[in-house]
Design a protein around this motif. Structure first.
Motif, PDB file in Angstrom:
ATOM      1  N   LEU A 131      38.992  16.848   6.286  1.00  0.00           N
ATOM      2  CA  LEU A 131      37.927  16.997   5.294  1.00  0.00           C
ATOM      3  C   LEU A 131      36.551  16.926   5.941  1.00  0.00           C
ATOM      4  N   LEU A 132      36.376  16.004   6.882  1.00  0.00           N
ATOM      5  CA  LEU A 132      35.085  15.878   7.567  1.00  0.00           C
ATOM      6  C   LEU A 132      34.801  17.098   8.441  1.00  0.00           C
ATOM      7  N   PHE A 133      35.829  17.587   9.131  1.00  0.00           N
ATOM      8  CA  PHE A 133      35.650  18.781   9.955  1.00  0.00           C
ATOM      9  C   PHE A 133      35.313  19.989   9.084  1.00  0.00           C
ATOM     10  N   ASP A 134      35.960  20.075   7.929  1.00  0.00           N
ATOM     11  CA  ASP A 134      35.660  21.153   6.991  1.00  0.00           C
ATOM     12  C   ASP A 134      34.222  21.055   6.492  1.00  0.00           C
ATOM     13  N   GLY A 135      33.738  19.832   6.271  1.00  0.00           N
ATOM     14  CA  GLY A 135      32.346  19.651   5.864  1.00  0.00           C
ATOM     15  C   GLY A 135      31.375  20.123   6.922  1.00  0.00           C
ATOM     16  N   CYS A 136      31.701  19.878   8.210  1.00  0.00           N
ATOM     17  CA  CYS A 136      30.840  20.355   9.300  1.00  0.00           C
ATOM     18  C   CYS A 136      30.822  21.883   9.362  1.00  0.00           C
ATOM     19  N   LEU A 137      31.996  22.502   9.200  1.00  0.00           N
ATOM     20  CA  LEU A 137      32.053  23.969   9.202  1.00  0.00           C
ATOM     21  C   LEU A 137      31.279  24.551   8.024  1.00  0.00           C
ATOM     22  N   PHE A 138      31.385  23.910   6.879  1.00  0.00           N
ATOM     23  CA  PHE A 138      30.645  24.375   5.706  1.00  0.00           C
ATOM     24  C   PHE A 138      29.138  24.287   5.944  1.00  0.00           C
ATOM     25  N   HIS A 139      28.696  23.231   6.624  1.00  0.00           N
ATOM     26  CA  HIS A 139      27.274  23.099   6.933  1.00  0.00           C
ATOM     27  C   HIS A 139      26.817  24.221   7.872  1.00  0.00           C
ATOM     28  N   LEU A 140      27.588  24.487   8.918  1.00  0.00           N
ATOM     29  CA  LEU A 140      27.218  25.542   9.864  1.00  0.00           C
ATOM     30  C   LEU A 140      27.226  26.906   9.181  1.00  0.00           C
ATOM     31  N   GLN A 141      28.158  27.111   8.272  1.00  0.00           N
ATOM     32  CA  GLN A 141      28.187  28.352   7.509  1.00  0.00           C
ATOM     33  C   GLN A 141      26.920  28.504   6.667  1.00  0.00           C
ATOM     34  N   SER A 142      26.470  27.423   6.039  1.00  0.00           N
ATOM     35  CA  SER A 142      25.278  27.484   5.186  1.00  0.00           C
ATOM     36  C   SER A 142      24.019  27.738   6.010  1.00  0.00           C
ATOM     37  N   MET A 162      29.691  19.171   0.076  1.00  0.00           N
ATOM     38  CA  MET A 162      28.292  18.991  -0.289  1.00  0.00           C
ATOM     39  C   MET A 162      27.711  17.724   0.329  1.00  0.00           C
ATOM     40  N   LEU A 163      28.464  16.643   0.333  1.00  0.00           N
ATOM     41  CA  LEU A 163      27.975  15.402   0.933  1.00  0.00           C
ATOM     42  C   LEU A 163      27.826  15.548   2.448  1.00  0.00           C
ATOM     43  N   SER A 164      28.762  16.236   3.084  1.00  0.00           N
ATOM     44  CA  SER A 164      28.700  16.405   4.541  1.00  0.00           C
ATOM     45  C   SER A 164      27.513  17.264   4.946  1.00  0.00           C
TER      46      SER A 164
END
Length: 396
Positions: free
Chosen positions: A283-294, A95-97
């Protein structure tokens, strides 16, 4: 006065109220040669391409959404294995990323949307975004609760009911009438996903309640987001909506994280987990993927109806079962194969039902457009027949 009562309604309630209007066929603003189905009402225009998801732009968004979702899913599983099953840290980083990256993308042009500087915002903009953020906050918190109490397969089985909830909420909020054949075609899709994920059922009342609530709120969020993405006066881009709702959700999540997050992080083995550089980078890379998914999900949501989006999401969940079999060498079950077959049969039937509904919709719209012309011609006919008599009387 009825009109005075309508204008006095609260802006948030007007956004939730059902839409009424008439459907017409219009040109797409993004693709000049593409026909769009447009429902014109007082405040909102609900659009879907005439071909539904079967056009190159929507298919591109769909493929990207699937790709980033699968990458996020498998990286989540790997990170959770490193964190010994503690999902709270992972949810907080995601969520923060996505909020931090979304802040940058609001001011930087992106290939997923045409960047336009916004000069004005809708009335009670903060209240509306807080409402959507509250829904995202609820799905995150309840998702963590269900993840801690039931197996992932059980949560996916509960999610199989998403299309029918989307139909109900889309009808109540957007005024979309999906029709009998479309509704019937959803049952094979839902039953197929239930079979795909029914091999490892573990029931827990708290986990079941959290998973069901997450499913309902997520369907409501998708329908509500569709209304914001396709607004006639205040139309938000996918990146804007993703950022504003994420920021609102983070504001609400900060107090909740004080109860959900444990510092230091203690795994199931009882040992304190130490974050090294590799884990932080993951964790940071996962945050970037989560952002692109959203963002890709919002971009696709702006192109198709909420019900079609829910069906696409159900297919994604079914495919994720087979992707996990291929990647993690999980055991193949007969029910998974039968369920996947049912899902694709349901998607085929849904596509045919949608085509039939669009043809019916166009015929009704054409009939409505011809009525004023026929009435005008019938009004002129008596006048033309009475003309010679009138002229004869004048001559006499």
């Amino acid at each position: 006065m009825p009109c005075c009562k309508q204008t006095a309604l609260h802006p948030l309630w007007r956004l939730l109220s059902p839409l009424r209007g008439r459907g017409v066929e219009a040109r797409s603003e993004s693709l000049p040669g593409e026909q769009m189905l447009r429902l014109t009402v007082t405040e909102t225009t609900v659009m879907e391409a005439e071909s539904g998801v079967w056009n190159w732009r929507s298919l591109t968004y769909l493929a990207l959404w699937y790709f980033f979702s699968f990458c996020t899913l498998f990286l989540n599983k790997y990170i959770l294995s490193l964190l010994e099953g503690e999902p709270s840290i992972l949810g907080a980083v995601q969520m923060l990323s996505t909020t931090a990256i979304g802040l940058l993308k609001v001011f930087i042009p992106c290939c997923l949307y045409q960047h336009k500087s916004r000069t004005e915002y809708p009335p009670n903009f903060i209240l509306i975004m807080l409402f959507v953020g509250l829904m995202r906050f609820t799905t995150v918190v309840l998702g963590l609760v269900s993840l801690k109490n039931v197996a992932v397969s059980f949560a996916e089985t509960v999610k199989s009911s998403a299309p029918i909830f989307t139909v109900i909420m889309s009808r109540l909020i957007l005024g979309e009438n999906t029709g009998l054949w479309v509704n019937l075609s959803l049952f094979p899709v839902m039953a197929g996903l239930a079979l795909c994920t029914a091999t490892e059922i573990s029931f827990n009342m708290l986990g079941f309640s959290a998973a069901l609530s997450t499913n309902i709120v997520d369907c409501l969020q998708n329908v509500f987001s569709k209304k914001l993405l396709c607004g006639e006066k205040y139309k938000f881009s996918p990146a804007e909506l993703q950022f504003y709702t994420s920021a609102a959700a983070v504001i609400m999540l900060i107090p909740a994280w004080s109860f959900l997050l444990d510092f230091p992080v203690i795994g199931k083995s009882g040992r304190i987990f130490i974050f090294d550089r590799d884990v932080v980078l993951l964790l940071l890379f996962d945050g970037c993927l989560f952002h692109l998914q959203s963002v890709t999900a919002y971009a696709l949501m702006g192109r198709i109806s909420p019900v079609t989006f829910s069906v696409a999401s159900t297919v994604k969940h079914a495919l994720s079962v087979w992707m996990s079999i291929l990647v993690f060498s999980n055991q193949i079950h007969f029910l998974s194969a039968v369920g996947t077959f049912l899902v694709f049969i349901g998607v085929f039937l849904y596509n045919k039902a949608r085509q039939y509904q669009r043809a019916t919709f166009r015929a009704m719209a054409a009939k409505q457009d011809r009525k004023p012309l026929l009435q005008d011609m019938s009004a002129r006919a008596p006048a033309s027949h009475a003309g010679p008599g009138i002229r004869h009387q004048n001559a006499a």
